[in-house]
Write an enzyme that holds these catalytic residues in place. Structure first.
Site, PDB file in Angstrom:
ATOM      1  N   ALA A 232      -5.609   3.663   6.764  1.00  0.00           N
ATOM      2  CA  ALA A 232      -4.862   4.483   5.805  1.00  0.00           C
ATOM      3  C   ALA A 232      -5.773   5.312   4.907  1.00  0.00           C
ATOM      4  O   ALA A 232      -5.479   6.477   4.618  1.00  0.00           O
ATOM      5  CB  ALA A 232      -3.963   3.583   4.955  1.00  0.00           C
ATOM      6  N   ASP A 233      -6.879   4.740   4.455  1.00  0.00           N
ATOM      7  CA  ASP A 233      -7.787   5.440   3.551  1.00  0.00           C
ATOM      8  C   ASP A 233      -8.232   6.781   4.111  1.00  0.00           C
ATOM      9  O   ASP A 233      -8.505   7.738   3.372  1.00  0.00           O
ATOM     10  CB  ASP A 233      -9.051   4.617   3.278  1.00  0.00           C
ATOM     11  CG  ASP A 233      -8.809   3.145   3.041  1.00  0.00           C
ATOM     12  OD1 ASP A 233      -7.761   2.635   3.459  1.00  0.00           O
ATOM     13  OD2 ASP A 233      -9.683   2.496   2.454  1.00  0.00           O
ATOM     14  N   ALA A 234      -8.346   6.853   5.441  1.00  0.00           N
ATOM     15  CA  ALA A 234      -8.883   8.044   6.082  1.00  0.00           C
ATOM     16  C   ALA A 234      -8.048   9.287   5.806  1.00  0.00           C
ATOM     17  O   ALA A 234      -8.564  10.410   5.872  1.00  0.00           O
ATOM     18  CB  ALA A 234      -9.005   7.825   7.587  1.00  0.00           C
ATOM     19  N   ILE A 235      -6.770   9.121   5.478  1.00  0.00           N
ATOM     20  CA  ILE A 235      -5.918  10.280   5.210  1.00  0.00           C
ATOM     21  C   ILE A 235      -6.388  11.022   3.966  1.00  0.00           C
ATOM     22  O   ILE A 235      -6.212  12.239   3.855  1.00  0.00           O
ATOM     23  CB  ILE A 235      -4.442   9.853   5.116  1.00  0.00           C
ATOM     24  CG1 ILE A 235      -3.954   9.387   6.498  1.00  0.00           C
ATOM     25  CG2 ILE A 235      -3.561  10.980   4.583  1.00  0.00           C
ATOM     26  CD1 ILE A 235      -2.527   8.885   6.520  1.00  0.00           C
ATOM     27  N   PHE A 236      -6.982  10.306   3.041  1.00  0.00           N
ATOM     28  CA  PHE A 236      -7.592  10.978   1.889  1.00  0.00           C
ATOM     29  C   PHE A 236      -8.975  11.508   2.243  1.00  0.00           C
ATOM     30  O   PHE A 236      -9.358  12.611   1.847  1.00  0.00           O
ATOM     31  CB  PHE A 236      -7.710  10.013   0.709  1.00  0.00           C
ATOM     32  CG  PHE A 236      -8.298  10.642  -0.525  1.00  0.00           C
ATOM     33  CD1 PHE A 236      -7.477  11.167  -1.512  1.00  0.00           C
ATOM     34  CD2 PHE A 236      -9.672  10.720  -0.705  1.00  0.00           C
ATOM     35  CE1 PHE A 236      -8.017  11.758  -2.649  1.00  0.00           C
ATOM     36  CE2 PHE A 236     -10.228  11.302  -1.831  1.00  0.00           C
ATOM     37  CZ  PHE A 236      -9.393  11.816  -2.817  1.00  0.00           C
TER      38      PHE A 236
END
Length: 401
Positions: free
Chosen positions: A197-201
């Site tokens: 999920a972090d990768a979307i930022f």
């Protein structure tokens, strides 16, 4: 101003960004308190940047937080056991701070802070982190792109574009299932794609901004394709929230609730806002990004705590009841951005934004340091008002059932 930007950036992960730029009616354009540069608002040699944080304006708070973190950047050993990772100049920790600082500096037109952003970009060599294929090490390209757009120097993106071209050529197609590797070089075998999920930022906004600098749509198109893939893979249809990665599909908190990490969903919410604003209105994948953003907003306003914070474990408010500011700041930023840009309307959103702002303002010491921040991690963890001492045990809350 009809709507006020209360969170120009968020306290991002452990290195707290200069988060709140609440350009309000009381401190709007033309008001000396708003237009004064940050360097003139902090007394030289003073240990106290704020007399009363809970009563200070957003500009005063943002300046105090910015100055505290800029000084702390010289020694990040306070970030406990993650010090080496945090001190890496082109890594996601420092890059995320400068993404936030850049937004704050632009919102307040602070030339001194904008110069600090530019200095960081050029000191970093204008290239990605060492793991060029890893989303975390692509975060820094958003800072370079912002500098290039502001200074009208597209050549500042040449190294990043060359590195992105190589990634596109590789055409990674591995599964998004998060499997721990044997080589120890990555956390998961899927991380040549954006499978957490972090990768979307971390990555998509940088790729979209690269298209804005270069005029070549291939960078945005690649990012949109990969972002769609990770949203469809990680989003829970019942809650609208995203699991941090596939390892959490079947994990539960000790009380049997599903594990949805506050900051993990914060990365998504703020990342989508940044991605959407960098996409042209007619891009075919923009509607999905907007729909996902709105779904998250609806879920988030329904689970915000009365004190303005969000639970560290979003669906288990009775567990880990200390405040947690990184997720809360991301959510406050996203709500403010959505309201300012017309994607969200209504009292439930403005009330949630305002409660988040009050909570964040109450977490700040008079020195400008923000408290209650969960340190580097991948799931809900204990927090402490000053240092995240509770995390030193390395204990994770999730248990498999």
């Amino acid at each position: 101003m009809k709507n006020y930007l209360r969170f120009a950036a968020a306290p991002l992960a452990m290195v707290i960004a200069a988060f709140p730029a609440q350009v309000s009616a009381e401190h709007g354009e033309g008001n000396a308190a708003s237009t004064a540069p940050c360097v003139s608002m902090i007394p030289a040699g003073s240990a106290s940047a704020l007399e009363a944080p809970t009563k200070a304006s957003a500009k005063e708070i943002g300046c105090a937080v910015a100055n505290w973190q800029l000084k702390a950047n010289n020694d990040l050993s306070y970030i406990d056991g993650k010090f080496p990772q945090s001190s890496y100049n082109r890594g996601w920790v420092k890059a995320t701070f400068f993404v936030g600082l850049d937004r704050f500096a632009e919102a307040t037109n602070d030339e001194h802070l904008l110069a600090r952003v530019r200095q960081y970009a050029y000191n970093s060599g204008l290239e990605l982190g060492d793991r060029q294929w890893h989303g975390d090490d692509q975060t820094v390209a958003a800072v370079y792109a912002s500098v290039a757009l502001r200074d009208k120097t597209p050549e500042a993106m040449s190294k990043s574009m060359e590195q992105f071209d190589h990634i596109i050529a590789q055409n990674y197609t591995m599964s998004l299932e998060f499997i721990e590797p044997e080589d120890g070089h990555t956390e998961g075998t899927c991380q040549r794609r954006w499978c957490w999920a972090d990768a979307i930022f971390m990555a998509p906004p940088a790729w979209a901004m690269t298209t804005k600098v270069s005029g070549d749509p291939k960078y945005l198109d690649y990012a949109a394709k990969e972002t769609r893939a990770v949203i469809e893979y990680l989003q829970d249809p019942k809650t609208g929230l995203l699991f941090r990665d596939s390892r959490y599909f079947d994990l539960k908190t000790p009380s049997g609730k599903p594990v949805f990490w506050s900051r993990g969903n914060g990365w998504v919410f703020a990342g989508l806002a940044r991605f959407i604003e960098a996409m042209p209105a007619d891009h075919p994948e923009r509607s999905l990004m907007i729909a996902t953003f709105k779904t998250l907003a609806d879920s988030l306003v329904s689970i915000q705590r009365e004190d303005g914070y969000w639970p560290t474990s979003l669906m288990d408010a009775e567990y880990l009841t200390n405040p947690e500011t990184s997720g809360t700041a991301f959510f406050g930023f996203g709500l403010a951005w959505g309201l300012n840009n017309g994607f969200l309307e209504g009292e439930k959103y403005t009330a949630a934004r305002d409660k988040a702002w009050d909570a964040m303002r109450g977490s700040i010491s008079d020195s400008g340091k923000v408290g209650w921040v969960q340190q580097i991690g991948k799931d809900p963890q204990l927090t402490d008002k000053d240092l995240d001492a509770a995390l030193r045990s390395g204990r994770h809350i999730a248990v498999r059932v």
